[in-house]
Design an enzyme around this catalytic site. Structure first.
Site: not given
Length: 728
Positions: A33-34, A217-218, A248, A592
């Site tokens: 996503k970044t 973002d997020e 998330q 993770r």
């Protein structure tokens, strides 16, 4: 293809170059996503010819903002210092600094952190002669912050009882005190900016005209106020590019509203979300497990992670008898990984509750393995650093009562609590700052305070000719802080190193306005302190809560404490909504891991001095059995074993170690007729109860009994002459 987009997959490219209004992008864990966000910004500026000041990118951490700016600078040749990229708080601060008068703030207003906010609330409670046991400062702090996040001021609240009336009054007094002293807390940054834009159409139209493209973002972590704030700036004409993952969303306790994602689609009239499902982090086995768990949530927009990586080894499941066994196994596996040349910093131990870290710290320490408890005190939160910052804040703003109280008698100047209380009474009587109130004192008390105020006046004068690093060094020396810590034998070396590091830190600081360098640095320091993601300084095993692990990745992850009541937490079992958030937390934990994932649970755990058992976490049972390698082989996976734990839950003295077993009559029993000897700690198998471990042995007259803990059953006391048990 434009060089900016050479490394994007088809869906990433579609998102980065979307040119038809606002869009919601569902970006799964590890889906890049970044990369999409930075590629889109680069595309807007270099291809669409959008000005750098016309793009607003909002993140949730300073680390994310810095990473975004770094990547943009690698894609296109621009000076990123002039871009509007930052956290919600940083962007709000930038707007308020530009419009402090219109926002009803003094020019040099200062930001207070959470601890300073709580200290101010404590003093207000004391002024009103209220009992802190009944009016807990932290509870009232949470109440104030919650109301602000809802966009509600004290004067808009109506008490529904005697207690709430005091809470509202404290909120009112807190607001008045902050306004009088030129102080702004974190939530106030957002609320004050929202009110500025809402009630000042001139300023609102300016920013609506400026920011043609807004990227967030997020997005799943936004709260009500942040969403309203974004809607205001976006208006009806600007494009909002929201990137997030509803799977998330794990911060509802902070006010995050995953429902904002559906609201966004409705309010901004977007098409169906664009899905980023290709994962570049984890093996297919790990992703299949994550997909299987999260699919049990009903309230989700829906996506399915996949990878081009070949299927790797299975997920390892280990069921220990106690938390000590659990830690021993983990540390033993880490030693094995070290022999295989796995870096310690590539290994993480994740847990649901902070209290679980102790036993792992102890075992890692005993085995000589370096570890780091993630989320410890940040640099700017350390006591000696906060002292220096308080001096600097007071130099900038003599009305700052919080800074005054932090340093007025540090180092000691003979100003005791009684003198400070008297000063506070004078300040309250005349409605002036504590610094100003010192002028109205007399006698020895005034002389003590004059020594301090004259020091501050002298500092204000002297720093005019100094640059920022020189100012920091000057304050450390002139205030007496360095001398104090040199004379303080306890932890003096570390504190002095931190003071020296502060000077080094400011050397690399770049202010947007050199004329206000000190003020900008003070704001920077406070904003930095809210990020709990401390940099990893040396190779070490990382210990952290699952909440803290979000956004991180490790080659090897040990996910421990997987018992119902612990993970999922017992407080989440009351409603489907809470349980689904816990499941999202499990999803975050699983994703993770890049290469290896270990799932662990203790069959019994010491909690509040009592040893209790619990069924294996329902989340483990949601993972397909073909993906799991059950190392211990104690439980059948796929259903909850502990259907009746009453017997075992009554026990608070469970131990299988002979040296800790105080109530056993003997450490071993020999059955001559069966030619077998049982010892404490032996693994046994019973025809009805299955596998177990001997906890105690008793020999009274001719009766030989054993207390045995059976997996999935609990503790049983059996007559060894009668029971059909075999040693394993």
């Amino acid at each position: 293809m434009n060089p900016i987009h050479t490394n994007l997959n088809p869906e990433q490219l579609k998102a980065a170059t979307y040119d038809d209004g606002s869009l919601l992008v569902l970006a799964g864990a590890g889906s890049g996503k970044t990369k999409v966000l930075t590629s889109r910004i680069a595309w807007l500026i270099s291809i669409k010819q959008i000005g750098i000041s016309e793009v607003l990118a909002v993140t949730f951490t300073n680390k994310a903002a810095k990473e975004m700016l770094h990547r943009i600078s690698k894609l296109i040749p621009i000076d990123t210092r002039y871009m509007w990229v930052g956290t919600f708080h940083a962007i709000a601060l930038r707007i308020l600094r530009a419009h402090s008068d219109e926002a009803g703030l003094i020019k040099n207003f200062q930001i207070i952190d959470s601890s300073e906010q709580q200290s101010l609330i404590k003093r207000i409670i004391k002024q009103k002669n209220l009992d802190e046991d009944k009016y807990v400062p932290r509870d009232i702090q949470n109440f104030i912050n919650y109301q602000k996040e809802q966009g509600t001021r004290a004067n808009q609240l109506t008490p529904d009882g005697f207690r709430s009336q005091y809470w509202i009054e404290i909120y009112q007094l807190y607001e008045e005190s902050c306004n009088a002293n030129g102080l702004v807390d974190f939530t106030e940054l957002l609320l004050r900016t929202y009110e500025l834009l809402k009630f000042n159409t001139t300023i609102l139209h300016r920013y609506q005209h400026q920011f043609k493209h807004i990227l967030v973002d997020e997005f799943q972590d936004t709260n009500k106020l942040q969403y309203l704030w974004l809607k205001l700036i976006a208006g009806n004409q600007n494009c909002v590019f929201a990137v997030g993952d509803d799977d998330q969303s794990i911060y509802s306790f902070r006010g995050a509203q995953v429902s904002n994602m559906r609201s966004f689609m409705r309010d901004f009239k977007t098409p169906e979300p664009l899905l980023l499902e290709q994962n570049y982090r984890s093996t297919s086995t790990i992703l299949e497990a994550a997909n299987a768990v999260i699919s049990n949530n009903s309230e989700r927009l829906g996506k399915n992670l996949w990878t081009n990586q070949s299927k790797a080894e299975k997920i390892s499941l280990y069921e220990s008898y106690t938390e000590e066994d659990e830690a021993y196994f983990v540390v033993d596996e880490i030693r094995s990984l070290m022999r295989d040349d796995v870096e310690l910093s590539d290994i993480a131990i994740l847990y649901r509750s902070n209290a679980q870290s102790r036993v792992f710290e102890q075992h890692l320490y005993n085995r000589g393995i370096a570890y780091k408890v993630y989320g410890g005190l940040r640099f700017f939160d350390r006591l000696e650093i906060k002292r220096v910052l308080a001096y600097l804040r007071l130099i900038v703003n003599l009305e700052d009562n919080e800074a005054f109280l932090r340093v007025v008698n540090f180092p000691a100047r003979g100003i005791g609590p009684r003198s400070i209380e008297n000063l506070q009474a004078v300040a309250e009587e005349h409605n002036i700052s504590l610094f100003k109130a010192t002028e109205k004192l007399s006698g020895k008390t005034k002389a003590s305070f004059d020594k301090f105020t004259n020091l501050i006046f002298s500092m204000q004068e002297d720093i005019r000719v100094l640059n920022l690093p020189e100012i920091i060094s000057y304050v450390i020396e002139t205030s007496g802080l360095r001398e104090h810590f040199e004379n303080d034998k306890k932890e003096s070396e570390e504190r002095l190193e931190n003071l020296n590091e502060l000077i080094t830190a400011v050397s690399g600081f770049q202010a947007e306005d050199p004329q206000n360098e000190l003020i900008e640095f003070l704001s920077h320091a406070v904003l930095e302190s809210v990020d709990n993601q401390a940099p990893i300084e040396e190779p070490a095993v990382q210990l952290m809560t699952v909440h803290a692990s979000k956004g991180l990745e490790f080659k090897v992850v040990f996910l421990v404490g997987l018992e119902d009541g612990l993970f999922p937490h017992e407080n989440s079992l009351d409603t489907q909504k809470n349980l689904e958030e816990e499941r999202r937390l499990m999803y975050v934990a699983i994703t993770r891991a890049k290469e290896k994932l270990f799932l662990l649970r203790a069959c019994s755990r010491l909690i509040w001095g009592k040893r209790i058992s619990a069924p294996i976490s329902r989340f483990v049972n949601e993972i397909p059995t073909e993906l799991i390698n059950n190392i211990s082989g104690l439980s059948k996976i796929g259903y909850n074993q502990f259907t009746n734990n009453d017997d075992f839950n009554q026990s608070n003295d469970y131990s299988y170690s002979s040296k800790d077993n105080l109530s056993a009559k003997t450490s071993h029993i020999e059955l001559k007729d069966k030619d077998i000897t049982f010892k404490i700690g032996d693994m046994v198998k019973h025809a009805k109860f299955g596998s177990g471990k001997i906890l105690k042995l008793n020999s009274e007259n001719d009766k030989l009994t054993a207390e045995i803990f059976f997996i999935g059953v609990g503790k049983k006391t059996l007559d060894l002459n009668i029971a059909k048990i075999d040693k394993v």
